[in-house]
Scaffold this active site. Structure first.
Site, PDB file in Angstrom:
ATOM      1  CB  THR A 292      -0.842   0.223   1.158  1.00 17.90           C
ATOM      2  OG1 THR A 292      -1.748  -1.204   0.956  1.00 17.90           O
ATOM      3  CG2 THR A 292      -1.830   1.387   1.387  1.00 17.90           C
TER       4      THR A 292
ATOM      5  CD  GLN B  18      -5.495  -2.482  -0.382  1.00 15.81           C
ATOM      6  OE1 GLN B  18      -4.802  -3.030  -1.335  1.00 15.81           O
ATOM      7  NE2 GLN B  18      -5.807  -2.966   0.766  1.00 15.81           N
TER       8      GLN B  18
ATOM      9  CG  ASP C  87      -6.155   2.282   1.343  1.00 15.13           C
ATOM     10  OD1 ASP C  87      -7.187   2.410   1.851  1.00 15.13           O
ATOM     11  OD2 ASP C  87      -5.303   1.440   1.274  1.00 15.13           O
TER      12      ASP C  87
ATOM     13  CG  ASP D 117     -11.023   2.033   4.616  1.00 16.33           C
ATOM     14  OD1 ASP D 117     -12.132   2.449   4.971  1.00 16.33           O
ATOM     15  OD2 ASP D 117     -10.547   0.896   4.328  1.00 16.33           O
TER      16      ASP D 117
ATOM     17  NE  ARG E 145     -16.626   0.359  -3.279  1.00 22.57           N
ATOM     18  CZ  ARG E 145     -16.649  -0.376  -2.551  1.00 22.57           C
ATOM     19  NH1 ARG E 145     -17.263  -0.305  -1.212  1.00 22.57           N
ATOM     20  NH2 ARG E 145     -16.088  -1.679  -2.647  1.00 22.57           N
TER      21      ARG E 145
ATOM     22  CE1 TYR F  19     -17.637   0.608   5.570  1.00 22.04           C
ATOM     23  CE2 TYR F  19     -16.111   0.126   3.707  1.00 22.04           C
ATOM     24  CZ  TYR F  19     -16.924  -0.176   4.528  1.00 22.04           C
ATOM     25  OH  TYR F  19     -17.697  -1.373   4.397  1.00 22.04           O
TER      26      TYR F  19
ATOM     27  NE  ARG G 289     -13.228   0.246   6.616  1.00 21.47           N
ATOM     28  CZ  ARG G 289     -13.229  -1.161   5.689  1.00 21.47           C
ATOM     29  NH1 ARG G 289     -14.271  -1.996   6.106  1.00 21.47           N
ATOM     30  NH2 ARG G 289     -12.597  -0.970   4.668  1.00 21.47           N
TER      31      ARG G 289
ATOM     32  CD1 TRP H  52      -6.384  -0.894   9.241  1.00 24.81           C
ATOM     33  CD2 TRP H  52      -5.243   1.088   9.013  1.00 24.81           C
ATOM     34  NE1 TRP H  52      -5.371  -1.071   8.509  1.00 24.81           N
ATOM     35  CE2 TRP H  52      -4.165  -0.068   8.414  1.00 24.81           C
ATOM     36  CE3 TRP H  52      -4.558   2.262   8.701  1.00 24.81           C
ATOM     37  CZ2 TRP H  52      -3.597   0.144   7.546  1.00 24.81           C
ATOM     38  CZ3 TRP H  52      -3.566   2.571   8.278  1.00 24.81           C
ATOM     39  CH2 TRP H  52      -2.924   1.505   7.675  1.00 24.81           C
TER      40      TRP H  52
END
Length: 637
Positions: free
Chosen positions: A380, A416, A439, A466, A486, A494, A528, A530
């Site tokens: 990532t 990601q 990401d 995220d 999406r 998120y 959320r 992580w």
């Protein structure tokens, strides 16, 4: 009593005729004539919307950068006293004398900035006294006055009002506690020159000596740069300085200057609206990352420039430089990765287009993309189009993007794809765009438990899953946060996935932002928790306050992640509005009694008092004047 002020025309006439020199007892008519011949009268340049009070002088008046906080010059504190009618530009130079400032070309730069109606506060003496130094020392009766005359005449030629300021007294007391003179004949030389030329005078030597006497030997320590070991991270061993000021002292001296300017009607009534206000000097004064006199290195990137790529320009920056480097990027799309290592601080990426879309830094690696050398995949962090590890980074007016095509790589397990990865502390990003899917923006720190701070102002960030994540402290002020659609009716991703270490208090703050999307109503979560590699000490902290939430935000905006409950994280809202905003049992609201602990200022301040939000405000004495020498550096094209 109002002091006599000659017209600008009479000052110019006096300078040209040598009368100023003769009246001041200088070298004589011949010398005065030669000075006048070398400095021809020029037509005043066009005016500006409001006057600027320029400050030239030495370390007692100069602005100091953040790395030297709380050391402060009185010119740096002067803006706190001003109303909206004028601005301050502090161009004083630490260590300068009237001679060295002029000989270095700084006087010429200041004169080029002056406009009709501006003011030039001229305060030298501390370093003119160092007669053993040929680069700085001047004789109080001859060369000191000659140099000051250049400032007076140059300002008058440009339609600005020169003001002479005698040097502020040092902290020096006799054994009986009596404040002492420390400047010898130099203050009287300034007074004599002011009287001879009719130039307005601020007798700071006299007023500061009176103030130090009132405060006493012990009381003055709160005004001068005295600090115990460990009191400020910038001075770990403490400091005891009887010449320079800390914030409270600089503000007190600035008040002395402002009161005389106002009492003598040198400035119009009402200029200094906050003379008697209770001001928080330490948190109200702006300490920039560098001072106006610290010229940046300017590297140009683009067609016809010395550097074809941004990375080539970064590679040319000396490691460990204490000087700001501006990498100015011409409009275009620059495909390739960019890495700024930790040993290259104070780099700025500046897009030269009309809008952020005109300059795009982009690549398309994903976490699962194979490395060219066959040693595995990028991961990532390694997928980032741009990674910044150097501290004090800034970026403005450009786009960071990762255009990895998820649709064309459905068989890739880890998709990601990071556009921008930040770890260097004290990064400031203004008017930038950050584009990706999962990401998009990684705001991190070098190691767990270490705080890195990032300030995003008027930016645009988009993604789906995220897309703002990491263990850093990030403030988003006035930004647009767009969640991509999406195609789901129930779950379109998120916004955040914070992982702040439990030892730290401040994670992500969204203030005055707009959360927007074309996705289905109620299908996007605000965040959320992580926990990288199951780290139980990574307890996300996210506050969304005073922001507008679109209908896409779920009525239960926080959700679990990888077996960790959102209810164990530090998720809160406060004073939001819009169709996606409501107060329910599943939407914790920040206790209003704690609101002051979770402001933009508190997130960014840290132990070193960082306050980038003050740049460009009334508190900023270091704003560059467009089109002037202050904005110029050493340019590599």
């Amino acid at each position: 009593m109002r002091r006599f002020k000659p017209s600008r025309r009479s000052l110019l006439t006096a300078v040209a005729a040598g009368a100023v020199t003769a009246a001041a007892g200088l070298a004589g008519p011949g010398a005065a004539a030669s000075h006048a011949a070398a400095r021809p009268v020029v037509a005043p340049p066009p005016g500006r919307p409001k006057p600027v009070i320029f400050v030239v002088g030495d370390s007692t008046s100069s602005a100091y950068q953040h790395s030297e906080r709380p050391r402060t010059g009185w010119g740096q504190a002067l803006p706190l006293l001003l109303g909206p009618q004028a601005a301050v530009f502090d161009y004083a130079w630490s260590g300068a004398s009237s001679k060295s400032f002029a000989d270095a070309g700084l006087l010429h730069e200041v004169l080029e900035m002056l406009r009709p109606g501006d003011y030039l506060l001229i305060s030298f003496g501390h370093n003119d006294e160092k007669v053993q130094d040929p680069a700085r020392g001047t004789d109080p009766q001859t060369t000191f006055k000659e140099y000051l005359q250049k400032y007076i005449g140059g300002a008058a030629e440009r339609g600005a009002q020169p003001v002479l300021v005698t040097p502020v007294e040092r902290r020096r007391f006799s054994a009986l506690g009596v404040a002492q003179d420390s400047h010898g004949p130099y203050p009287e030389a300034v007074r004599a020159l002011a009287a001879a030329t009719g130039t307005p005078l601020v007798d700071l030597t006299a007023s500061s000596k009176d103030l130090w006497q009132q405060l006493g030997a012990e009381g003055t320590k709160s005004h001068f740069l005295y600090a115990a070991p460990g009191q400020y991270p910038q001075y770990p061993e403490g400091v005891a300085d009887n010449t320079h000021f800390q914030a409270e002292g600089a503000l007190a001296v600035a008040r002395l200057v402002a009161r005389e300017l106002q009492a003598h009607q040198t400035v119009p009534p009402g200029y200094f609206q906050y003379l008697d206000a209770g001001l928080d000097a330490l948190n109200g004064i702006h300490w920039p990352s560098e001072r106006p006199v610290d010229k940046p290195l300017v590297l140009e990137v683009g067609a016809g420039s010395a550097f074809a790529t941004v990375q080539a320009a970064v590679d040319a920056v000396p490691a460990g430089s204490t000087r700001r480097t501006q990498i100015r990027i011409a409009p275009g799309t620059y495909r390739g990765t960019v890495r700024v290592p930790a040993n290259k601080p104070r780099i700025s990426f500046i897009g030269l287009g009309e809008k952020p879309q005109d300059v795009v830094l982009v690549y398309n690696n994903a976490s699962g993309t194979a490395k060219p050398d066959g040693t595995g995949t990028f991961g990532t962090g390694g997928s980032a189009s741009v990674r910044i590890d150097g501290p004090d980074f800034t970026a403005s007016n450009l786009t960071f993007s990762n255009d990895f095509d998820e649709g064309a790589n459905q068989d890739m397990r880890n998709r990601q794809a990071v556009a921008l990865f930040l770890t260097g502390d004290r990064a400031v990003l203004r008017n930038i765009r950050c584009l990706g899917n999962q990401d998009t923006l990684l705001v991190d720190s070098p190691t767990r438990g270490v705080q890195s701070r990032f300030f995003f102002s008027d930016c645009y960030v988009e993604g789906d899953v995220d897309f703002i994540f990491g263990r850093g402290t990030a403030v988003f002020s006035g930004c647009e946060i767009r969640s991509l659609d999406r195609g789901s009716d129930t779950n379109n991703g998120y916004v955040s996935a914070g992982s702040l270490n439990t030892q730290l208090k401040h994670g992500y703050l969204f203030t005055g932002c707009r959360f927007v999307s074309d996705a289905a109503s109620g299908s996007v979560h605000l965040g959320r928790p992580w926990h990288p590699s199951g780290d139980v000490d990574a307890i996300a902290q996210v506050l969304v306050r005073d922001s507008w939430l679109g209908a896409h935000i779920s009525s239960a905006p926080w959700t679990d992640m990888s077996g960790f409950s959102w209810q164990e994280a530090r998720f809160h809202e406060l004073n939001n509005n819009g169709p996606g905003s409501r107060i329910t049992a599943t939407r914790p609201q920040l206790d209003p009694a704690l609101a002051r602990e979770f402001t933009l200022e508190e997130y960014l301040r840290g132990a070193d008092g960082w306050a980038p939000q003050l740049a460009g405000t009334r508190a900023d004495s270091t704003q560059e004047m467009a089109g002037t020498a202050a904005a110029a550096g050493t340019v590599t094209r």
